[in-house]
Design a protein around this motif. Structure first.
Motif, short mmCIF file in Angstrom:
data_model
loop_
_atom_site.label_atom_id
_atom_site.label_comp_id
_atom_site.label_asym_id
_atom_site.label_seq_id
_atom_site.Cartn_x
_atom_site.Cartn_y
_atom_site.Cartn_z
N SER A 106 0.82 -1.20 0.00
CA SER A 106 0.00 0.00 0.00
C SER A 106 0.86 1.26 0.00
N VAL A 110 0.91 4.30 -2.77
CA VAL A 110 0.78 5.72 -2.43
C VAL A 110 1.95 6.52 -2.98
N VAL A 231 -13.14 -1.36 4.40
CA VAL A 231 -11.69 -1.46 4.56
C VAL A 231 -11.35 -2.79 5.21
N ILE A 260 -5.45 4.38 6.42
CA ILE A 260 -5.44 5.13 5.16
C ILE A 260 -4.65 4.38 4.09
N LEU A 261 -3.52 3.80 4.50
CA LEU A 261 -2.70 3.06 3.54
C LEU A 261 -3.44 1.84 3.01
N ALA A 263 -6.70 1.44 2.89
CA ALA A 263 -7.82 1.90 2.08
C ALA A 263 -7.35 2.31 0.69
N PHE A 264 -6.12 2.76 0.59
CA PHE A 264 -5.60 3.20 -0.70
C PHE A 264 -5.46 2.03 -1.67
N THR A 270 -11.51 5.70 -1.45
CA THR A 270 -11.76 4.99 -0.18
C THR A 270 -10.88 5.56 0.93
N SER A 271 -9.64 5.89 0.60
CA SER A 271 -8.76 6.49 1.61
C SER A 271 -9.28 7.85 2.05
#
Length: 374
Positions: A106, A110, A231, A260-261, A263-264, A270-271
């Motif tokens: 992830s 990013v 998630v 967050i990672l 979800a990315f 999604t993030s």
């Protein structure tokens, strides 16, 4: 003869300077261990305040001695903790292992997305590689970085049981230790010191009640929200969010990063939803739970709280960061009651009026006890 005397004097000065330097080094080295012991003792006091609060409720309802009530509460909490670990450990361990596998991928996604922008590429080029970051934040590296026995895995386990043992002793007979501390002060000052100590106890008790409630609410809301968003590893991420919320300011940020990672991986949008979820949960906590805590304790200025966390985090490590907020609350109570009220004569402090009246009533009762004893 004069030259020999000068040589002897120079040698003596060198020896004195060397000895002084060695003593200073040993003193500085020893202060680190003394601070570790102090923080361990403060953690035991926090736990003792929590155990004592539950034991008081039990002893009033069941009519058993305070010592037995503390023992019963401790055993019940340990059973609950062991049961929770037995039920959740397999699922959490599996999700944690999956989390460790997914986070590097992830983070790479990013970095690639950010690198598509000119400003992002410059930032990514300055950052260490994914594997290097993982090695830096690995458990063994983190524990060893704090230093000494108190930071090794064996030391952490030993500290855990030492803290529990100390907390049970302190919670079982708090008057023994409080009276011993109070008797170190002049007789005329003892009622005031007793009132201050009781005020500190009330502050820590309500702070703990609010903080534990906050941790439960944040953990549950985060788990439910992440599950709705879709998630993966929502249970583990919710548990992380709840536990790290014990650390104000920094805890929510640290807990949001892995969510967050992950979800990315699903999609950038999604993030964004996850970021909104964590912000929403923190808004609920800061507008509902935090004001309720401050009504029963002292108000902790955010800037001073952050500074205290940074100082103790740098000097002591993770334990200092965790305990900085309750320790700051204790310091503020002492400053407001002993300096602002007693020395400066200003009674309009941050301790609210209702709490101050309760404190003054306790001081009056303490003074009557001292008069009766003498």
């Amino acid at each position: 003869m004069a030259n020999e005397a000068n040589k002897l004097s120079f040698t003596t000065r060198v020896l004195i300077a060397s000895g002084t330097a060695i003593l200073l080094i040993l003193l500085i080295y020893g202060i680190g261990y003394i601070i570790d012991v102090f923080m361990l003792g403060f953690a035991a006091i926090l736990l003792a305040v929590f155990l004592r609060g539950l034991a008081d409720i039990l002893s009033h309802r069941v009519k058993i001695s305070e010592g037995k009530a503390v023992l019963v509460v401790s055993v019940v909490l340990l059973i609950i903790l062991a049961g929770s670990i037995a039920l959740l450990a397999p699922s959490v361990a599996k999700q944690a292992a999956h989390l460790r596998e997914e986070l590097p991928r992830s983070a790479q996604n990013v970095a690639e997305t950010i690198s598509s922008f000119s400003w992002g590429k410059a930032i990514v080029d300055q950052m260490p590689g994914t594997q290097e970051l993982i090695n830096k934040i690995s458990t063994s590296s983190f524990l060893s970085s704090v230093g000494g026995f108190f930071s090794t895995t064996a030391g952490v386990i030993a500290n855990f049981f030492i803290t529990i043992l100390l907390a049970i002793y302190l919670a079982s007979e708090p008057k023994v230790y409080l009276n011993g501390l109070i008797k170190m002060f002049p007789i005329a000052s003892r009622p005031r010191i007793k009132g201050v100590l009781e005020e500190i106890g009330e502050t820590l008790r309500w702070w703990l009640i609010g903080k534990i409630g906050s941790m439960i609410v944040i953990g549950l809301l985060t788990w439910i929200g992440l599950s709705i968003i879709g998630v993966p590893l929502a249970l583990t991420l919710g548990l992380i969010a709840g536990l790290l919320s014990f650390i104000p300011n920094f805890g929510p940020i640290l807990s949001a990063i892995p969510a967050i990672l992950l979800a990315f991986i699903e999609s950038p949008i999604t993030s964004v939803y996850v970021i909104g979820l964590y912000i929403g949960v923190q808004l609920i906590e800061s507008n509902l739970i935090t004001p309720w805590i401050e009504r029963h304790t002292v108000e902790l200025p955010p800037a001073i709280t952050v500074v205290a966390q940074l100082i103790l985090g740098v000097l002591i490590g993770g334990l200092g960061l965790v305990l900085a907020t309750p320790l700051l609350a204790v310091v503020l109570v002492i400053i407001q009651m002993l300096y602002i009220e007693d020395v400066l004569g200003d009674k309009d402090t941050e301790i609210n009026l209702e709490h101050r009246l309760e404190s003054e009533n306790r001081i009056d009762a303490a003074m009557e006890e001292v008069i009766a004893e003498n």
